[in-house]
Design a protein around this motif. Structure first.
Motif, mmCIF file in Angstrom:
data_model
loop_
_atom_site.group_PDB
_atom_site.id
_atom_site.type_symbol
_atom_site.label_atom_id
_atom_site.label_comp_id
_atom_site.label_asym_id
_atom_site.label_seq_id
_atom_site.Cartn_x
_atom_site.Cartn_y
_atom_site.Cartn_z
ATOM 1 N N LEU A 437 1.101 -1.138 -0.177
ATOM 2 C CA LEU A 437 0.100 -0.326 0.451
ATOM 3 C C LEU A 437 1.106 1.094 -0.223
ATOM 4 O O LEU A 437 0.260 2.368 -0.364
ATOM 5 C CB LEU A 437 -0.721 0.310 1.076
ATOM 6 C CG LEU A 437 -1.988 -0.700 1.402
ATOM 7 C CD1 LEU A 437 -2.695 -1.154 2.310
ATOM 8 C CD2 LEU A 437 -3.466 -0.430 0.317
ATOM 9 N N GLY A 438 2.629 1.163 0.195
ATOM 10 C CA GLY A 438 3.004 2.218 -0.154
ATOM 11 C C GLY A 438 2.977 3.881 -0.999
ATOM 12 O O GLY A 438 2.822 4.368 -0.711
ATOM 13 N N LEU A 439 2.918 3.028 -2.438
ATOM 14 C CA LEU A 439 2.944 3.307 -2.750
ATOM 15 C C LEU A 439 1.447 4.692 -3.376
ATOM 16 O O LEU A 439 1.128 4.712 -4.699
ATOM 17 C CB LEU A 439 3.771 2.244 -4.464
ATOM 18 C CG LEU A 439 4.943 2.935 -4.754
ATOM 19 C CD1 LEU A 439 5.645 2.166 -6.047
ATOM 20 C CD2 LEU A 439 5.782 3.850 -4.800
ATOM 21 N N SER A 440 0.371 3.100 -3.335
ATOM 22 C CA SER A 440 -1.253 3.689 -3.890
ATOM 23 C C SER A 440 -0.922 4.911 -2.143
ATOM 24 O O SER A 440 -1.802 5.708 -2.706
ATOM 25 C CB SER A 440 -1.991 2.695 -2.899
ATOM 26 O OG SER A 440 -1.963 1.095 -4.136
ATOM 27 N N ILE A 441 -0.486 5.076 -1.037
ATOM 28 C CA ILE A 441 -0.747 5.774 -0.098
ATOM 29 C C ILE A 441 0.015 7.195 -0.976
ATOM 30 O O ILE A 441 -0.901 8.343 -0.882
ATOM 31 C CB ILE A 441 -0.217 6.023 0.802
ATOM 32 C CG1 ILE A 441 -1.332 4.307 1.519
ATOM 33 C CG2 ILE A 441 -0.348 6.578 2.375
ATOM 34 C CD1 ILE A 441 -0.673 4.208 2.828
#
Length: 507
Positions: A437-441
């Motif tokens: 979820l890091g890049l999505s966030i």
């Protein structure tokens, strides 16, 4: 000026209004001028014929020795009279005689222009060369009966185009009365009076047009700013519903849309929070039942799967809550925010280098932006071995650039990596691959600020760029010296960095 005309509603409204004014005034002047010229020409000819008839009757009653004096006394700046003993048959010759008559000054003439203005009048005299070159094929004509109702024979001719007019009248005693009319031109359409009137009208219309345009444009500018801020996730008070009916309806629609969006996000967040809360009970039940599984290997796999499900659920809820956080937008030092992130990473012993550029103040939501930058930097360190961070300003954006020395992301996957729970690292180890979820966030935060994130390859690795719109920039300050952090995981390398090397590096 052209750019201002294209972008300003007030400038366009004023320009179109003035253009319509000039066009309408021009058409009005053309129509009225033609009618006025025709009316004045008809009136002048009628008066000239009346004067000529009067002078013809006068010549029949005045003794011969007083005729010349009577004619001179009757002349005006527009008319001349003289007597000839013989009829002038050739019209061209008569035209030149008329030029000579207008060239001599009037007797006992009182220059009223000079009396009232102090400047002598300059009467217009026919040009001999132009008179000789015009009306070449025109000969004497007989006037209509309603214009000449006397028994004396008369004929007329034009000279200097249609401006000059002459009569040749045969008197009873055999002499010929010559009458020439040459009206003085009063000027063209654009006199000082008409120009002053047009200027005053244009000024009044420009002021009124600017006022009206600003009254219309002000709520539109407020609407544009509010829409831009809403697109960045800011919480705004409702727009003031004022102005024309169309503007009020637009503001009301925007307020309704803003309320619906906030309610939608709030309901979604509450729903996901409820789902996460409700999932804890079945997950706990599964965990308890897994404890009674006799096969240790199966039990271990079941517990790992339950832990992964619980971690993904908590991460999804945290991600959704992070998107809907009511964080206040405020002005911060962007360089200080990015520099502090690099400081924190460096204090953890990670190879992070930050090159400080021009210092600027930027309006953003600091916590969200800090989270996005930290995710990008941590990914660069995890997969690229190091992170080199700097801030770059372009014409339309403020970019936070993070470079690493990793293998990069294949072109076909550069968009997929932003999908929730997508991981390039194929193992199921959450310590190395994370939740995904890091890049999505990070992208969600960048897009909430009106920007985006993009990847590109370099000669030594990969470059991630967080592009933020330049609209958020508040002020720019002079750049400070370059400073850098570079830490190695080994103590030996930390000791080898001498103070002299640290001072020689740009700060």
């Amino acid at each position: 000026m052209i750019g201002r005309w294209k972008t300003s509603l007030a400038a366009q409204l004023v320009c179109f209004t003035l253009a319509a004014l000039i066009l309408s005034q021009g058409l009005t002047f053309i129509i009225s001028w033609n009618e006025r010229s025709k009316a004045l020409d008809d009136a002048a000819k009628s008066e000239f014929f009346t004067r000529a008839r009067t002078m013809t009757r006068l010549m029949g009653t005045v003794p011969a020795e007083y005729r010349k004096q009577a004619l001179l006394a009757s002349e005006t700046s527009d008319s001349r009279f003289w007597l000839t003993d013989q009829e002038t048959v050739d019209a061209a010759t008569w035209r030149l005689q008329a030029v000579a008559a207008f060239s001599r000054p009037l007797e006992d003439f009182v220059d009223l222009v000079q009396v009232f203005s102090g400047h002598p009048a300059n009467p217009q005299v026919p040009d001999a060369a132009r008179v000789a070159a015009t009306n070449l094929n025109e000969d004497w004509r007989t006037p209509l009966q309603n214009l000449w109702a006397l028994p004396q024979h008369a004929k007329y001719v034009y000279f200097d185009g249609l401006r000059g007019y002459g009569l040749l009248i045969g008197l009873d005693d055999g002499q010929w009365l010559n009458a020439a009319f040459y009206p003085q031109q009063t000027g063209g359409w654009w006199t000082s009076t008409s120009l002053a009137s047009l200027g005053v009208t244009a000024s009044v219309l420009a002021v009124i047009g600017t006022f009206i345009a600003n009254r219309i444009a002000r709520p539109l500018r407020d609407l544009a700013r509010s829409a831009e801020a809403l697109g960045r996730g800011e919480n705004l008070p409702p727009l003031v519903e004022e102005g024309p009916a169309e503007i009020r309806r637009t503001a009301a629609s925007f307020n309704s849309m803003q309320g619906r969006l906030h309610r939608f996000v709030e309901d979604r967040t509450k729903m996901l929070a409820a789902i996460g809360h409700d999932l804890r009970t079945p997950l706990t039940s599964l965990r308890l039942r897994a404890e009674f599984v006799g096969n240790d290997d199966v039990q271990r796999k079941m517990l790992a799967t339950i832990d992964e499900m619980q971690g993904m659920t908590e991460a999804a809820i945290a991600f959704t809550r992070g998107e809907s956080t009511d964080e206040e937008t405020r002005a911060i030092e962007l360089e200080a925010l990015v520099g502090s992130i690099c400081d924190d990473q460096a204090d953890l012993g990670r190879p992070v280098t930050y090159i400080e550029g021009r210092k600027l103040i930027y309006r953003c939501r600091p916590d969200g932006l800090r989270r996005a930058v930290r995710n990008i930097v941590e990914n660069a360190v995890r997969y690229g071995g190091e992170a080199n961070v700097r801030i770059r300003s372009t014409v339309s954006t403020v970019d936070i650039v993070v470079e690493d020395r990793g293998p990069g992301i294949p072109d076909e996957l550069q968009e997929k990596v932003f999908a929730p729970f997508f991981r390039l690292e194929t193992s199921r180890n959450r310590n190395t691959g994370g939740i995904g979820l890091g890049l999505s966030i990070a992208r969600a935060v960048a897009r909430q600020h009106g920007g985006d994130i993009a990847f590109s390859g370099t000669d030594t690795g990969m470059q991630a760029t967080i592009s933020l719109p330049r609209d958020g920039q508040v002020d720019a300050r002079p750049a400070r010296a370059l400073r850098s952090w570079s830490f190695d995981s080994t103590v030996a390398r930390a000791i080898s960095l001498s103070k002299r090397a640290c001072r020689s590096s740009p700060r």
